[in-house]
Motif scaffolding. Structure first.
Motif: not given
Lengths: 357, 357
Positions: B19, B327, B331-333, B346
Motif C-alpha cells: 500500500w 506518492d 496518497t503520499l506515504l 494502515i
C-alpha cells in the motif's frame, strides 16, 4: 469612509523560499497559504478596506500578475493595477504611484504595505493606521509601523526611535540595516528598537517632497509624466521611462535621509510569512504540534512538522520531526525546517541538474 | 515447445504491504513495481512462456481482476482465466485447475507459481523447471523449487530435505512452518533446509491422486464437476460449488501429508517482493544507495531510501535515511523501512479515523 485615504499594495515579489508552492508564475501572495479560503492578497485587501475606500487601493505588481490580481480582487479595476515594466526596488514604484494619487487627490494620505504579511487582528491594525493617518494629515511626517521584536532576528532591518518619549508617535533616530546576532541582541536590550516591516504612511504631498529633496533625479524622471498620469498616455510614458529609474529602495531613497521620520509601535501580532517555518508558527496544530494544510492525514510518532498537500490528498507519515512536507502541482518537497533558508536555492540546483525546467 | 507443459499462475493476492500502490482494486502483480515497463504478472508470464505454450498458461484469480488480466496479457483468452467465486486458500483452486487441465490433456505436467515474484535469470529458471518437468513426467512426484536461504528469515516456511543425497532432485523429509528466529538459525546451520517459495511442479495425474488420497472430501466436490469442465456448464457448477470448498493451503492439504515429495534447489536469484524493503533490494541505486522509481529527483544528505512517484514528478528530499516514500494516486506515504510490516495495517487505521474510504 474618508475619501482622502489611499493605499499602495506591494505585490510584485516572488517568495522563493516558499517553493514549490510559490513560483515566479504564481507567487506566494496569490496563494491561500494559511488554508483559510482566502489568498494573502485577498486578506490584505480586506484588512485595508476597513479604513480605505476600495477604489482608492492601488496594487503595484508585475505585468505577468495582472490577471491574477483582477481575478482574485474582483472589486479592483484595471486603473488601480500599476504594472512595473521593469524589475526595480521599491522607491520608483512608490514615487510613481504617489504622483498619480496626488494628481487625483491633492489631499491624499496613504499607506504603503506588503501584500503577503500575516496580521490577524484587523481592528487593532486599523486603529494604528488611523492614528498614523491623523498624524500625517496634520504634519509633514514620514511614518512607519514598527514591530516590537520578540527575539534577536538578523533577517530584518531595525528602527531606532527616540528613547525619551512616551508618545504613541515617536521620532525616529535612524534606520539600521539587518544586524549581526550580537548587534541584534544589543538592540533588543536597549529597548528602543523596532523591526522594520516595510509598512509606511504619509501624505502624498509629504512623500513627494521627500523624493524631490533627496532623489532629485528620480523625482524629475517621474514628475515629467504628470500630464500623462491618469490619462490614456500614461502607459506609453511608463513603458518608456520606468526602465530608466534607479534600482533603489524607499528606505534608502528617503527614509534614511529624512529628519521628519516617525514610528508607531504596532499593537497587533505580525508575521512576515517569509519562510515555511514562520508560516508554521501561525497555523493550527494537532496535539503533536503538526500543522496539516488541506490534506487528510495519519501522522504518527511525528512532531512539529508542517504538511501541505492538495485538498483531499491522503498523507501518511511515521517517525519524522521538524520537517516541511509539501506536495504541490508536480513536485514533492521533504525538507528539514532547520534548512528552510536553502529552499530558495533548490530551483537553481534543479536547473543545474536537469537543465531549464 | 512441449504441448504437455502447463502452468497455473496464482494471481488472486492483494499485497497489502505495498500500500498505497497495491490495493484491493489494483494489486501488486498488476503494477510495474520494478520500473521496467512490465508489470509483475507480465514478467512472470513471459518467463513461463519460454518453456510452456502460451495457450497452456492458466491464470487463477478473482473475478474483479478478470479485466486487468486480459488487458495486461493480450495473448491470454478468457478460457485461460479461472475466477474464484469465493476467497479460498490455494488447495481448492489448484485442484480445480488440475482437473480441468487433466481433462484437456491427460499427459499434462504443470508448474504452479505465484505471479508476483522477482526472478531475473530466466534461463536458469527455465533449466530448473525443465529438470523438474522431466522428473515429474517419469515419476509420481510432487516437486517444489526451494530457495537457498541467505539469512534466518522467520517470514517463510522451510523445506527439510534428505541430507544424504547429492542428487539435483532431493527427497523431502518434511515441510516446516514459519520458524522463530532461533529455529531459523538452526535450520540454516543444519544446511539441508530451503525456503518454500510456493513454486510446485507435478503431473496432473499425480497431484489429483494426492488430493484423492489426502483430501477425499475436497476431491469429491471438484471431481463431481468433471463433465462440466471446459464446457458452457462449468461456470454454473463453479459458482455453486466453489464456495463449499474447505479453506486450506496446498502445502497443508497434500504436500505435508505425502511421501513422494521432492525438491530442487533453485540455482537462480529469487525475491518474493513481499515488502517495500525487498523491492528496494532489487532496484538500481544512486551512489548514496537511494532507489528512485519514475520520479525526477534531487536527493541530498539522504541514504538508502526507496522513492516511488508518478512519472515526471519532481521529488526533492534532504536529510532522510532508510525511508519508504511513495506518492501514488491521491496518497503520499512517508514511512521508515524498519516498520514496513506495519504498512498493511494502515488502511484499517485510516478507516477507524475517517470511516470507509
Amino acid at each position: 469612509m474618508n475619501s482622502n485615504y489611499y493605499a499602495i499594495l506591494m505585490a510584485g515579489g516572488v517568495g522563493s523560499r516558499f517553493w514549490p508552492v510559490s513560483t515566479q508564475d504564481f507567487p506566494k501572495q496569490f496563494h491561500d497559504m494559511l488554508g483559510t479560503g482566502d489568498t494573502l492578497i485577498q486578506k490584505t485587501f480586506q484588512r485595508l478596506s476597513r479604513l480605505i475606500p476600495k477604489e482608492n487601493i492601488f496594487i503595484l505588481t508585475n505585468a505577468r500578475y495582472n490577471d491574477l490580481v483582477l481575478e482574485q480582487l474582483p472589486e479592483v479595476e484595471q486603473r488601480q493595477v500599476l504594472l512595473e515594466p521593469a524589475m526595480r526596488n521599491t522607491a520608483p514604484c512608490i514615487l510613481y504611484a504617489s504622483l498619480k494619487i496626488q494628481k487625483e487627490n491633492p489631499n491624499a494620505v496613504m499607506i504603503v504595505a506588503p501584500s503577503d504579511h500575516w496580521i490577524e487582528d484587523e481592528t487593532t491594525f486599523a486603529k494604528n493606521v488611523q492614528t498614523a493617518f491623523d498624524y500625517c494629515s496634520n504634519n509633514k511626517a514620514l511614518m512607519t509601523l514598527g514591530i516590537k521584536p520578540t527575539f534577536p532576528n538578523t533577517g530584518y532591518g531595525y528602527i531606532e526611535y527616540d528613547k525619551n518619549t512616551s508618545e504613541t508617535v515617536k521620532s525616529v533616530d535612524q534606520f539600521r540595516e539587518k544586524p549581526d546576532y550580537e548587534t541584534a541582541k544589543a538592540f533588543i536590550s536597549a529597548g528602543n528598537f523596532l523591526w522594520n516591516a516595510g509598512i509606511f504612511m504619509w501624505s502624498a504631498a509629504t512623500v513627494i517632497e521627500a523624493f524631490k529633496r533627496n532623489q532629485p533625479e528620480l523625482y524629475e524622471l517621474f514628475e515629467s509624466g504628470i500630464s500623462a498620469y491618469n490619462t490614456p498616455d500614461e502607459n506609453e510614458f511608463i513603458l518608456e521611462n520606468y526602465p530608466k529609474a534607479e534600482n533603489i529602495s524607499v528606505d534608502y531613497a528617503i527614509m534614511e535621509k529624512s529628519s521628519n521620520v516617525h514610528v508607531i509601535g504596532a499593537e497587533f501580532d505580525w508575521n512576515d510569512l517569509g519562510t515555511w517555518g514562520s508560516l508554521y508558527d501561525k497555523l493550527d496544530k494537532d496535539k503533536h504540534s503538526n500543522a496539516i494544510l488541506n490534506a487528510k492525514s495519519l501522522v504518527e510518532n511525528a512532531e512539529r512538522n508542517i504538511v501541505r498537500a492538495p485538498k483531499g490528498k491522503l498523507v501518511v507519515i511515521d517517525g519524522l520531526n521538524d520537517y516541511i512536507i509539501v506536495d504541490h502541482d508536480n513536485t514533492l518537497l521533504i525538507y528539514p525546517k532547520s534548512k528552510e533558508q536553502d529552499i530558495k536555492q533548490i530551483q537553481q540546483r534543479l536547473k543545474n541538474k536537469y537543465g531549464k525546467n
